[in-house]
Design an enzyme around this catalytic site. Structure first.
Site, short mmCIF file in Angstrom:
data_model
loop_
_atom_site.label_atom_id
_atom_site.label_comp_id
_atom_site.label_asym_id
_atom_site.label_seq_id
_atom_site.Cartn_x
_atom_site.Cartn_y
_atom_site.Cartn_z
N LYS B 79 0.85 -1.19 0.00
CA LYS B 79 0.00 0.00 0.00
C LYS B 79 0.89 1.24 0.00
CE LYS B 79 -3.90 1.97 2.62
NZ LYS B 79 -4.73 1.79 3.84
N SER B 154 -9.70 1.54 2.80
CA SER B 154 -8.86 2.31 1.92
C SER B 154 -7.79 1.49 1.19
CB SER B 154 -8.17 3.43 2.70
OG SER B 154 -7.24 2.88 3.61
N SER B 178 -9.85 -0.54 6.98
CA SER B 178 -9.21 -0.36 5.67
C SER B 178 -8.51 -1.58 5.09
CB SER B 178 -8.21 0.79 5.74
OG SER B 178 -8.89 2.02 5.67
#
Lengths: 93, 481
Positions: B79, B154, B178
């Site tokens: 990420k 996310s 997330s």
């Protein structure tokens, strides 16, 4: 509690943000809805309840010895450059 | 080669038997990215040269008969809110456009030391603020199961990459769901470990009392393998726990007969989609057939979770994001009259709407006259939520619930209404507030062929039990790769 356009302006200033005039109304509207929603917390009786800023699970708080440890970390950033170029912050009046 | 039908342990075995070389696999991963990722758009940046250098180095090691590490040649996605030295680290924000990290996050470094190869940096909501990846400052990632739907957020790029076969394992971060929400929406496994279980050194801070790094993968076994590698104390992160790391992989097969599973009634509310509910109930029957005891329990403060979370997380974010001023990181906008104007211009022009909204909300919650009414109150309600979990875990070992009230919704469906977007997080925010570990695992698909995620939670540092209970479900339900 309603958040006014003035409140938005004031808080944006605290947060170092600009808010365009065209955005103020919508933002005040959205924030009012959110703030009205979070006021749901007023339903609870919180007398005598301690706050929990962080769920400390098993963190060592002991002071460790001051010794050099291998580090492939941010300290290298300072080693490759001697100077940082920043914009002028002091100007002649 | 698409990675959809293979897991990390099997891939490493193929390398060891010399059936495949790391170089050919990494090359084919990039061919697959070329083919698939123009639609899915899971990656913000890729690093083929570096990955292929690494692959050749590992191939030489294998050829020399040297002992190899457990993640040797496993392609991973990171990420983009985790620093990897010499790679762009933007948090999907234009305020960090062009910023290249000067050091590597501990979790990433540990994964690399175990032989994993980083194929690229995955898209996410800007500074991890969002539930759909629509708040990326660069582009929207699409759900590989249906390109018109959101991948969740996310960590949407991480989940979409694993689900579309362009990486085997991905790292995400979970502040309010997330990792788990995108895992549920994309039909993969996503684990949020106990607060403090994984070092956050090199993870860009959003909500410091909540943030935790966790793996996304196709199988529970890979999640266990990854956690075993990345978990443990790190003297660069004073909030990382010094509790010993269990042998999660070994413990997977631990018998679960007699395990007490709690089902919180507050999670089976009006907004829960009937098809999701039916899948979760079918999951409960699988556990019954495995000899687990099901108990109805109560987590009475669940309905206050969204309000509590959005005060605490935004307050912490408003403070953490003060550092993006156009001086320390990334690009700078010209301010004509003063330094302050330059700060404001940079922040105004380069932060997205959701980030600005949260900074303003958090600043408001912390501002003079409102601190006691909002922030402090939220911290007290958090104490009640922690008590809810403590009381529940006196009666049961594991808690079972849906991960999200719905399957992945359509792109654009909720972007106009921030509050309704926040409310969709209802099932994934009490766990970070209480610091307990939780995992989302696939439990079938709905009538539109969209994946449904089932969530399991355990007490602090009980990841071993959590993973084992999840692993048995995966086997019994036929949800294995």
């Amino acid at each position: 509690m309603r958040i006014s356009e003035k409140d938005v302006e004031y808080v944006a200033k605290l947060a170092m943000l600009e808010v365009a005039d065209s955005e103020k109304k919508a933002l005040a509207e959205q924030l009012s809805r959110i703030v009205e929603y979070v006021e749901k917390l007023n339903e609870l009786d919180l007398s005598g309840i301690d706050p929990t800023p962080q769920v400390v699970t098993s963190v060592k708080h002991a002071v460790r010895d001051d010794r050099v440890a291998p580090r492939t970390g941010s300290s290298e950033a300072g080693r490759t450059v001697k100077l940082f170029k920043v914009p002028r912050v002091i100007t002649e009046r | 080669m698409n990675l959809k039908n293979i897991t990390a342990d099997k891939l490493v075995a193929l390398y060891q038997n010399r059936d495949l070389s790391v170089t050919e696999v990494i090359k084919s991963v990039y061919e697959e990215i070329d083919r698939v990722d123009k639609d899915v758009r899971a990656f913000l940046s890729i690093c083929p040269e570096r990955a292929l250098d690494e692959a050749r180095r590992l191939d030489a090691k294998i050829a020399a008969g040297e002992p190899i590490e457990p993640m040797t040649g496993v392609p991973v996605a990171i990420k983009d809110n985790m620093s990897v030295r010499d790679l762009p680290t933007t948090c999907a924000s234009r305020v960090l456009e062009g910023y290249v990290a000067a050091y590597t996050a501990t979790a990433v470094e540990r994964l690399r030391s175990a032989g994993a190869i980083i194929v690229g940096k995955a898209n996410c909501d800007e500074f991890a603020m969002g539930s759909t990846t629509e708040n990326s400052g660069f582009f929207v990632t699409r759900n590989p199961h249906n390109l018109d739907r959101v991948p969740g957020g996310s960590s949407g790029g991480s989940a979409a990459s694993v689900a579309s076969g362009t990486s085997l394992i991905a790292l995400g971060s979970d502040t309010g769901g997330s990792v788990r929400t995108p895992a549920a929406f994309c039909g993969v496994v996503g684990l949020k470990p106990t607060y403090g279980r994984v070092s956050r050194y090199g993870l860009v801070a959003f909500g410091s009392s909540l943030d935790q790094i966790g793996p996304l993968s196709k199988s529970v076994r890979e999640a266990a393998q990854t956690l075993e590698i990345i978990a443990g104390f790190d003297h660069f992160d004073s909030t990382s726990a010094d509790t010993g790391v269990d042998q999660y992989v070994r413990d997977l097969e631990r018998p679960i007969k007699g395990t007490r599973i709690g089902v919180p009634k507050e999670y089976f509310i009006g907004g829960l989609d009937p098809e999701v509910k039916a899948k979760i109930e079918a999951g409960m029957r699988i556990y019954e057939s495995l000899g687990c005891e099901m108990h109805e329990i109560s987590l009475p403060h669940t309905e206050y979770a969204v309000a509590t979370y959005y005060l605490i997380a935004t307050a912490e974010a408003s403070s953490n994001l003060a550092r993006y001023d156009g001086v320390r990181y990334g690009p700078r906008e010209a301010g004509n009259s003063s330094l302050q104007e330059m700060y404001r211009r940079t922040r105004h022009n380069r932060f997205g709407d959701e980030v600005k909204r949260r900074i303003i909300l958090g600043t408001y919650a912390l501002s003079a006259g409102y601190y006691d009414a909002y922030y402090l109150k939220a911290l007290k309600v958090r104490t009640l939520m922690l008590r809810d979990f403590k009381q529940a875990f006196e009666k049961v070992d594991v808690i079972l619930a849906p991960t999200s009230p719905t399957v992945a919704f359509r792109i654009g469906e909720k972007t106009g209404d921030p509050l309704s977007m926040y409310l969709s997080d209802i099932f994934t925010i009490t766990q970070p507030l209480a610091g307990v570990p939780a995992i989302s695992i696939p439990c079938g698909k709905n009538s539109e062929n969209m994946p449904v995620g089932m969530q399991l939670m355990a007490n602090h540092f009980q990841e071993s039990q959590l993973l084992s209970v999840a692993h048995h479900f995966e086997k019994a339900g036929g949800f294995t790769v």
